[in-house]
Enzyme design. Structure first.
Site, PDB file in Angstrom:
ATOM      1  N   SER A  15       0.835  -1.217   0.000  1.00  0.00           N
ATOM      2  CA  SER A  15       0.000   0.000   0.000  1.00  0.00           C
ATOM      3  C   SER A  15       0.861   1.255   0.000  1.00  0.00           C
ATOM      4  O   SER A  15       0.499   2.256  -0.632  1.00  0.00           O
ATOM      5  CB  SER A  15      -0.978   0.006   1.189  1.00  0.00           C
ATOM      6  OG  SER A  15      -0.313   0.282   2.397  1.00  0.00           O
ATOM      7  N   MET A  92      10.916  -6.549   4.453  1.00  0.00           N
ATOM      8  CA  MET A  92      10.944  -7.174   5.772  1.00  0.00           C
ATOM      9  C   MET A  92      12.242  -7.906   6.111  1.00  0.00           C
ATOM     10  O   MET A  92      12.259  -8.754   6.994  1.00  0.00           O
ATOM     11  CB  MET A  92       9.742  -8.118   5.931  1.00  0.00           C
ATOM     12  CG  MET A  92       8.400  -7.402   5.801  1.00  0.00           C
ATOM     13  SD  MET A  92       8.241  -5.943   6.873  1.00  0.00           S
ATOM     14  CE  MET A  92       7.867  -6.747   8.423  1.00  0.00           C
ATOM     15  N   LEU A  95      18.974  -5.464   5.751  1.00  0.00           N
ATOM     16  CA  LEU A  95      19.969  -5.415   4.677  1.00  0.00           C
ATOM     17  C   LEU A  95      21.369  -5.417   5.268  1.00  0.00           C
ATOM     18  O   LEU A  95      21.634  -4.776   6.284  1.00  0.00           O
ATOM     19  CB  LEU A  95      19.757  -4.159   3.838  1.00  0.00           C
ATOM     20  CG  LEU A  95      18.504  -4.168   2.955  1.00  0.00           C
ATOM     21  CD1 LEU A  95      18.267  -2.796   2.348  1.00  0.00           C
ATOM     22  CD2 LEU A  95      18.624  -5.217   1.847  1.00  0.00           C
ATOM     23  N   HIS A 111       8.718   3.086   9.213  1.00  0.00           N
ATOM     24  CA  HIS A 111       8.487   2.179  10.328  1.00  0.00           C
ATOM     25  C   HIS A 111       7.248   2.655  11.085  1.00  0.00           C
ATOM     26  O   HIS A 111       7.107   3.853  11.342  1.00  0.00           O
ATOM     27  CB  HIS A 111       9.715   2.166  11.258  1.00  0.00           C
ATOM     28  CG  HIS A 111       9.562   1.187  12.370  1.00  0.00           C
ATOM     29  ND1 HIS A 111       9.658  -0.179  12.175  1.00  0.00           N
ATOM     30  CD2 HIS A 111       9.279   1.354  13.687  1.00  0.00           C
ATOM     31  CE1 HIS A 111       9.445  -0.797  13.323  1.00  0.00           C
ATOM     32  NE2 HIS A 111       9.217   0.113  14.254  1.00  0.00           N
TER      33      HIS A 111
HETATM   34  C1  GRF Z   1       3.872  -0.705   6.914  1.00  0.00           C
HETATM   35  O1  GRF Z   1       3.172  -0.631   8.118  1.00  0.00           O
HETATM   36  C2  GRF Z   1       5.288  -0.265   7.109  1.00  0.00           C
HETATM   37  O2  GRF Z   1       5.424   0.732   8.072  1.00  0.00           O
HETATM   38  C3  GRF Z   1       5.954  -1.515   7.584  1.00  0.00           C
HETATM   39  O3  GRF Z   1       5.365  -2.530   6.832  1.00  0.00           O
HETATM   40  C4  GRF Z   1       4.054  -2.138   6.432  1.00  0.00           C
HETATM   41  C5  GRF Z   1       3.980  -2.244   4.947  1.00  0.00           C
HETATM   42  O4  GRF Z   1       2.684  -2.053   4.468  1.00  0.00           O
HETATM   43  N1  GRF Z   1       7.387  -1.394   7.467  1.00  0.00           N
HETATM   44  P1  GRF Z   1       2.410  -1.959   2.918  1.00  0.00           P
HETATM   45  O5  GRF Z   1       3.004  -3.210   2.289  1.00  0.00           O
HETATM   46  O6  GRF Z   1       3.060  -0.717   2.401  1.00  0.00           O
HETATM   47  O7  GRF Z   1       0.924  -1.914   2.770  1.00  0.00           O
END
Ligand code: GRF
Length: 203
Positions: A15, A92, A95, A111
């Site tokens: 998203s 996720m 690195l 984050h």
């Molecule tokens: C978000 O909450 C971001 O802060 C975290 O992972 C989530 C990713 O959401 N690091 P999306 O894939 O961008 O919907």
């Protein structure tokens, strides 16, 4: 910076990636998104990239014998797009130093907490467990230490008494979708000046 280029790395639904692409399309971010790079062949972000006509590259972590080999391929894939900026939007994995050092001050992460509170996984649940009254999100430059680089933008939301992890995460996500395009826009307008740990945003 004129004709700036960036790549987005994401592992999940994408998203944030989608919002960033939308803000490139409407001209808010004055740069081109050259690619989506993911470690996860099932990431929802891949379809979003295809729909937007942006190349999606899967560098599947599990297809490599070890992290070094994976990152070697990742480095090559990133370099193929010569990005001025790497945007980690829900990527996720941690690195390694080789990548982080090559893109120092040119890699941003988002984050879902007000860092330095609650780094790592399930930041929203960590805030609920701790009982904070506010929560939020942080866009920061990436350094060798996880979720610890210089802060670029933070946005705050209230924590409500009946929140669960999903409700709080949704409220924070709306702010992520503002904060990330803002940070990328500032970057490409050369508005971000790092002074030690502090990032100054020029007028
Ligand atoms: C978000 O909450 C971001 O802060 C975290 O992972 C989530 C990713 O959401 N690091 P999306 O894939 O961008 O919907």
């Amino acid at each position: 910076m004129i004709n700036g280029k960036f790549v987005v790395m994401a592992s999940g639904r994408g998203s944030n990636f989608q919002t960033i692409v939308d803000r490139v399309t409407d001209g808010y971010i004055p740069a081109t998104c050259k690619a989506l790079i993911t470690d996860n062949p099932y990431a929802g972000a891949i379809k979003k990239a295809e729909d937007a006509g942006i190349p999606a590259r899967v560098v599947d972590y599990h297809a490599f014998p070890d992290k070094y080999a994976y990152e070697t391929q990742l480095i090559e894939t990133i370099a193929g797009f010569s990005p001025d900026l790497i945007v980690l939007a829900g990527y996720m994995r941690i690195l390694g130093d080789r990548i982080v050092d090559s893109y120092s001050d040119r890699m941003m992460n988002i984050h879902p907490s007000l860092l330095p509170a609650f780094p790592g996984l399930h930041a929203q649940q960590q805030a609920l467990d701790y009982g904070t009254r506010i929560a939020g999100c942080t866009v920061h430059f990436v350094t060798r230490d996880m979720d610890a680089g210089p802060v670029i933008i933070q946005r705050v939301v209230p924590v409500l008494d009946d929140d669960d992890e999903d409700a709080l995460a949704d409220r924070i996500l709306k702010e992520e979708h503002q904060a990330f395009p803002d940070a990328i826009r500032f970057f490409f307008y050369d508005k971000l000046v790092k002074e030690g740990r502090r990032v100054r945003i020029l007028p």
